[in-house]
Design a protein around this motif. Structure first.
Motif, PDB file in Angstrom:
ATOM      1  N   LYS A  52       0.733  -1.147   0.382  1.00  0.00           N
ATOM      2  CA  LYS A  52       0.438   0.030   0.595  1.00  0.00           C
ATOM      3  C   LYS A  52       1.109   1.473  -0.188  1.00  0.00           C
ATOM      4  N   GLY A  53       0.161   2.506  -0.781  1.00  0.00           N
ATOM      5  CA  GLY A  53       0.700   3.891  -0.335  1.00  0.00           C
ATOM      6  C   GLY A  53       0.984   4.551  -2.028  1.00  0.00           C
ATOM      7  N   THR A  54       1.939   5.121  -2.374  1.00  0.00           N
ATOM      8  CA  THR A  54       2.669   5.154  -3.579  1.00  0.00           C
ATOM      9  C   THR A  54       2.730   4.085  -4.690  1.00  0.00           C
ATOM     10  N   ALA A  55       2.030   4.099  -5.969  1.00  0.00           N
ATOM     11  CA  ALA A  55       2.237   3.548  -6.681  1.00  0.00           C
ATOM     12  C   ALA A  55       3.820   3.424  -7.765  1.00  0.00           C
ATOM     13  N   VAL A  56       4.097   2.161  -7.319  1.00  0.00           N
ATOM     14  CA  VAL A  56       5.896   2.259  -8.138  1.00  0.00           C
ATOM     15  C   VAL A  56       5.381   0.859  -9.198  1.00  0.00           C
ATOM     16  N   VAL A  57       5.004   1.297 -10.551  1.00  0.00           N
ATOM     17  CA  VAL A  57       5.168   0.125 -11.266  1.00  0.00           C
ATOM     18  C   VAL A  57       6.646  -0.444 -12.093  1.00  0.00           C
ATOM     19  N   LEU A  58       6.888  -1.872 -12.122  1.00  0.00           N
ATOM     20  CA  LEU A  58       7.929  -2.537 -11.864  1.00  0.00           C
ATOM     21  C   LEU A  58       7.904  -2.562 -13.690  1.00  0.00           C
ATOM     22  N   LEU A  59       8.296  -2.455 -15.039  1.00  0.00           N
ATOM     23  CA  LEU A  59       9.267  -2.617 -16.153  1.00  0.00           C
ATOM     24  C   LEU A  59       9.851  -3.924 -16.692  1.00  0.00           C
ATOM     25  N   HIS A  60       9.955  -5.207 -17.111  1.00  0.00           N
ATOM     26  CA  HIS A  60      11.273  -6.139 -16.898  1.00  0.00           C
ATOM     27  C   HIS A  60      11.639  -5.954 -18.519  1.00  0.00           C
ATOM     28  N   GLY A  61      12.872  -6.529 -18.174  1.00  0.00           N
ATOM     29  CA  GLY A  61      13.935  -6.130 -19.436  1.00  0.00           C
ATOM     30  C   GLY A  61      12.598  -7.134 -20.878  1.00  0.00           C
TER      31      GLY A  61
END
Length: 261
Positions: free
Chosen positions: A19-28
């Motif tokens: 929960k909290g600020t959204a962090v979007v992780l995008l792989h290679g």
């Protein structure tokens, strides 16, 4: 735990933790959301972390034979819309960085921060485009050998020995990539435009993480790119796979970056 949503005629897979600020992780390229396991565990202590399997990778379907950066960006938009997330921090490794830039070009108002992890805002030069075309011809006849060779070459020479176990695990994930996903990704990267202006013209926080011995991206050019675009730069001593070669240092750098966004 991953879930999926429909996107056009495909299925998109992603995980959503914390929960909290959204962090979007995008792989290679040739990776999937599993590459973020350790980082996601750390970041999700204070943030909402969304890790997406891009089209043709992991548990997400292919959609045609060209996965452009714009199409990938649409999938990110679809996931955020589904989760009702208005703003996020984007962290993209290699191909994932190209996707993050395409997303930021279309929807800059949704971006709080953008990190290019072993990635660049520059387009392919002609030599790189020719390599991608050649790879797509060769991959059809010897997929496993081509994937093994190209994936192993992303690591520095010392790292291949030091991180042999992690390299082999990541390689097994890479070999899950369908040939169509491989080819569509290569075609999409080949036609992507220069997006340096996205970094230069926007006021969100920007970070470029550089491998001093990156076999894909010239570290000096990456440093110049950071200066030119008013982006913060962090340099690690190894190759293109900082999440494996410099895990603890990367975790600290990204945790700090997210806090400051």
């Amino acid at each position: 735990m991953s879930t999926s949503i429909p996107f056009k005629n495909a299925s998109l897979s992603f995980s959503d933790t914390g929960k909290g600020t959204a962090v979007v992780l995008l792989h290679g390229f040739l990776e999937n959301s599993s590459m973020w396991k350790q980082l996601s565990s750390e970041l999700s202590k204070r943030n909402r972390v969304i890790a997406i399997d891009l089209l043709g990778h992991g548990n997400s379907d292919c959609l045609g034979y060209i996965h452009s950066m714009e199409l990938f960006a649409e999938t990110v938009e679809a996931v955020l819309k589904h989760l009702r997330i208005r703003k996020c921090i984007l962290i993209g490794h290699s191909l994932g960085g190209y996707v993050a830039l395409a997303f930021a070009e279309k929807l800059p108002q949704k971006v709080k921060g953008l990190c290019l992890l072993n990635s660049t805002s520059y387009e392919d030069d002609e030599a790189r485009k020719k390599l991608r075309t050649r790879a797509n011809k060769m991959i059809q006849n010897n997929f496993a050998a081509m994937v093994r060779m190209s994936f192993t070459n992303l690591f520095g020479e010392k790292s291949r020995v030091l991180h042999k176990k992690e390299l082999e695990a990541a390689l097994q994930e890479a070999l899950r990539t369908p040939i169509q996903g491989y080819m569509a990704g290569q075609e999409g990267m080949k036609i992507r435009p220069n997006r340096t202006h996205i970094l230069s013209e926007n006021n969100f926080k920007k970070l470029i993480i550089i491998g001093e011995n990156d076999p894909v991206l010239n570290p000096q050019i990456s440093l110049e790119e950071a200066t030119k675009t008013h982006s913060e730069a962090v340099i690690f001593p190894d190759g293109h796979m900082s999440h494996i070669e410099n895990t603890s240092e990367l975790t600290l750098a990204l945790t700090d970056f997210v806090k400051r966004c």
